[in-house]
Design an enzyme around this catalytic site. Structure first.
Site, PDB file in Angstrom:
ATOM      1  CE1 TYR A 167       9.066  -2.138   2.422  1.00  0.00           C
ATOM      2  CE2 TYR A 167       7.030  -0.876   2.516  1.00  0.00           C
ATOM      3  CZ  TYR A 167       7.680  -2.091   2.452  1.00  0.00           C
ATOM      4  OH  TYR A 167       6.948  -3.261   2.397  1.00  0.00           O
ATOM      5  CG  ASP A 222      -0.156  -0.269   2.530  1.00  0.00           C
ATOM      6  OD1 ASP A 222       0.870  -0.968   2.489  1.00  0.00           O
ATOM      7  OD2 ASP A 222      -0.592   0.217   3.597  1.00  0.00           O
ATOM      8  CE  LYS A 274       7.734  -4.527  -1.620  1.00  0.00           C
ATOM      9  NZ  LYS A 274       8.204  -5.956  -1.607  1.00  0.00           N
TER      10      LYS A 274
HETATM   11  N1  NAP Z   1       4.728  -6.007   6.811  1.00  0.00           N
HETATM   12  C1  NAP Z   1       3.809  -5.270   6.202  1.00  0.00           C
HETATM   13  O1  NAP Z   1       3.009  -4.571   6.856  1.00  0.00           O
HETATM   14  C2  NAP Z   1       3.693  -5.276   4.700  1.00  0.00           C
HETATM   15  C3  NAP Z   1       2.717  -4.460   4.096  1.00  0.00           C
HETATM   16  C4  NAP Z   1       2.590  -4.488   2.703  1.00  0.00           C
HETATM   17  C5  NAP Z   1       3.424  -5.301   1.942  1.00  0.00           C
HETATM   18  N2  NAP Z   1       4.381  -6.044   2.546  1.00  0.00           N
HETATM   19  C6  NAP Z   1       5.249  -6.873   1.704  1.00  0.00           C
HETATM   20  O2  NAP Z   1       4.950  -8.226   1.975  1.00  0.00           O
HETATM   21  C7  NAP Z   1       6.125  -9.036   1.813  1.00  0.00           C
HETATM   22  C8  NAP Z   1       6.334  -9.884   3.038  1.00  0.00           C
HETATM   23  O3  NAP Z   1       6.485  -9.026   4.156  1.00  0.00           O
HETATM   24  P1  NAP Z   1       6.513  -9.573   5.651  1.00  0.00           P
HETATM   25  O4  NAP Z   1       5.533  -8.767   6.416  1.00  0.00           O
HETATM   26  O5  NAP Z   1       6.427 -11.052   5.660  1.00  0.00           O
HETATM   27  O6  NAP Z   1       7.969  -9.061   6.052  1.00  0.00           O
HETATM   28  P2  NAP Z   1       9.105  -9.771   6.889  1.00  0.00           P
HETATM   29  O7  NAP Z   1       8.514 -10.584   7.990  1.00  0.00           O
HETATM   30  O8  NAP Z   1      10.080  -8.693   7.203  1.00  0.00           O
HETATM   31  O9  NAP Z   1       9.726 -10.773   5.826  1.00  0.00           O
HETATM   32  C9  NAP Z   1      10.621 -10.373   4.823  1.00  0.00           C
HETATM   33  C10 NAP Z   1      11.739 -11.381   4.783  1.00  0.00           C
HETATM   34  O10 NAP Z   1      12.668 -10.985   3.751  1.00  0.00           O
HETATM   35  C11 NAP Z   1      13.945 -11.273   4.231  1.00  0.00           C
HETATM   36  N3  NAP Z   1      14.974 -10.493   3.561  1.00  0.00           N
HETATM   37  C12 NAP Z   1      15.402  -9.223   3.817  1.00  0.00           C
HETATM   38  N4  NAP Z   1      16.415  -8.914   2.994  1.00  0.00           N
HETATM   39  C13 NAP Z   1      16.615  -9.990   2.191  1.00  0.00           C
HETATM   40  C14 NAP Z   1      17.535 -10.288   1.155  1.00  0.00           C
HETATM   41  N5  NAP Z   1      18.457  -9.397   0.761  1.00  0.00           N
HETATM   42  N6  NAP Z   1      17.473 -11.487   0.555  1.00  0.00           N
HETATM   43  C15 NAP Z   1      16.560 -12.420   0.969  1.00  0.00           C
HETATM   44  N7  NAP Z   1      15.690 -12.222   1.962  1.00  0.00           N
HETATM   45  C16 NAP Z   1      15.714 -11.003   2.559  1.00  0.00           C
HETATM   46  C17 NAP Z   1      13.908 -10.966   5.712  1.00  0.00           C
HETATM   47  O11 NAP Z   1      14.934 -11.688   6.373  1.00  0.00           O
HETATM   48  P3  NAP Z   1      15.756 -11.032   7.586  1.00  0.00           P
HETATM   49  O12 NAP Z   1      14.733 -10.470   8.517  1.00  0.00           O
HETATM   50  O13 NAP Z   1      16.525 -12.180   8.128  1.00  0.00           O
HETATM   51  O14 NAP Z   1      16.617  -9.964   6.962  1.00  0.00           O
HETATM   52  C18 NAP Z   1      12.516 -11.458   6.106  1.00  0.00           C
HETATM   53  O15 NAP Z   1      12.533 -12.788   6.556  1.00  0.00           O
HETATM   54  C19 NAP Z   1       7.258  -8.050   1.509  1.00  0.00           C
HETATM   55  O16 NAP Z   1       7.474  -8.012   0.125  1.00  0.00           O
HETATM   56  C20 NAP Z   1       6.718  -6.701   1.972  1.00  0.00           C
HETATM   57  O17 NAP Z   1       7.281  -5.639   1.245  1.00  0.00           O
HETATM   58  C21 NAP Z   1       4.519  -6.066   3.910  1.00  0.00           C
END
Ligand code: NAP
Length: 307
Positions: free
Chosen positions: A146, A123, A150
């Site tokens: 960020y 979003d 994205k």
């Molecule tokens: N969280 C939200 O509110 C939200 C909202 C909208 C969209 N999204 C999107 O949804 C997706 C999943 O998000 P999530 O909430 O599950 O986030 P998350 O829990 O932070 O998961 C993201 C994962 O990516 C890993 N990562 C970071 N840098 C990396 C790299 N260079 N190579 C490989 N892995 C890497 C992180 O590992 P480490 O922690 O070990 O670095 C983490 O395990 C993402 O694309 C995010 O942009 C999230």
């Protein structure tokens, strides 16, 4: 023959549930084979490989091309991202290395082996000034590093890829708003949350099934996929406290400008995503966020008693 799937970011909150969805370990809602049940149906579990950050760094092109070439997956769910919104603001190079360039690498690798790619976006690609929920066809205008990184990732994809934009993600695994509120509520005194940022909390147990479905169906295009219903962070925090048996009146509303210290990254005031592409295709939408919250709290309580 069982299909092979690769999930990047498999140690994250969404990545873990997507792996479970492909493995058939969790009931999944959303898009369905059988619209009457709301589940993925009788499809066989996939041969799924989840790669966490330690196993596959998406910023490393050689590593990504090597891993994808060795596995030759039919589909890739790219859930890896640097999601620390405020930290991204202070380190744009790292944000773009992971979220934009990393996605370029995954897209290139997918193209080389003919894998369908599902990219999870946010979003935060919108500026939040619209008076109505954002549709897939609205012009993105991110206000944070960020969000820009994205969106740059979205622009690295080929025309046949799927973009799933979601918001305010929470799951059983990893850090998120629900866990933060439960931790704060275990202490004393009032809890302060902003009431002037609105969005749809989205729960990985529901989202993962739709992501898996898009990957298996090789469905191209951009889709907004969130749990239904809208609230503010204040309303969300009150619901977490109330649904976990606490007193919601402990949660007090503040404005974003009153945050002390202020957060480094600006956030959109309106983060609400109209799930228009799903809705207009006649597909069922995810359940209301409050229903999903109650299921997550029940899961967290069971895990707490077991652990
Ligand atoms: N969280 C939200 O509110 C939200 C909202 C909208 C969209 N999204 C999107 O949804 C997706 C999943 O998000 P999530 O909430 O599950 O986030 P998350 O829990 O932070 O998961 C993201 C994962 O990516 C890993 N990562 C970071 N840098 C990396 C790299 N260079 N190579 C490989 N892995 C890497 C992180 O590992 P480490 O922690 O070990 O670095 C983490 O395990 C993402 O694309 C995010 O942009 C999230």
């Amino acid at each position: 023959m069982s299909r092979r799937v690769l999930v990047t970011g498999a140690g994250g909150q969404l990545g873990r549930d997507v792996v479970d969805a492909f493995a058939g370990r969790v009931p999944v809602g959303g898009l369905t084979d059988d619209r009457s049940t709301g589940h993925l149906g009788a499809r066989p579990a996939c041969d799924v490989v989840g790669a966490d950050h330690g196993q596959l760094d998406v910023a490393d092109r050689d590593a990504v091309l090597g891993a994808v070439h060795a596995l030759r997956p039919d589909a890739i769910v790219h859930a890896a991202a640097w999601t620390a919104v405020d930290a991204c603001e202070g380190d744009p190079d790292r944000a773009f290395a992971v979220n934009a360039l990393g996605t370029r690498h995954v897209a290139e690798a997918a193209r080389l082996v003919g894998a369908h790619l599902v990219y999870v976006s946010t979003d935060y690609v919108f500026d939040g000034t619209s008076p109505r929920p954002y549709r897939e066809w609205d012009e993105p205008r991110p206000v944070s590093v960020y969000g820009r990184s994205k969106l740059a990732g979205e622009r690295e994809l080929g025309p046949d890829a799927t973009v799933v934009r979601t918001s305010w993600v929470c799951g059983a695994h990893g850090a998120n708003m629900v866990k933060t509120v439960l931790r704060l509520a275990a202490g004393q005194g009032p809890l302060h949350f902003v009431d002037d940022q609105r969005g749809s909390p989205t729960f990985t147990a529901d989202l993962a099934g739709v992501v898996a479905r898009f990957a298996l169906d090789r469905r191209p295009g951009t889709f907004h996929v969130t749990n239904q219903g809208v609230t503010s962070w204040f309303g969300f925090a009150r619901a977490v406290v109330e649904d976990s048996g606490g007193d919601p009146d402990r949660v007090e509303a503040i404005r974003t400008v009153d945050l002390d210290p202020p957060r480094p990254a600006p956030r959109p005031a309106n983060s609400v995503l109209d799930n228009a592409a799903l809705r207009l295709s006649g597909h069922p939408l995810l359940p209301d966020w409050r229903d999903a919250l109650r299921r997550l709290l029940a899961e967290v309580a069971v895990a707490g008693r077991a652990g």
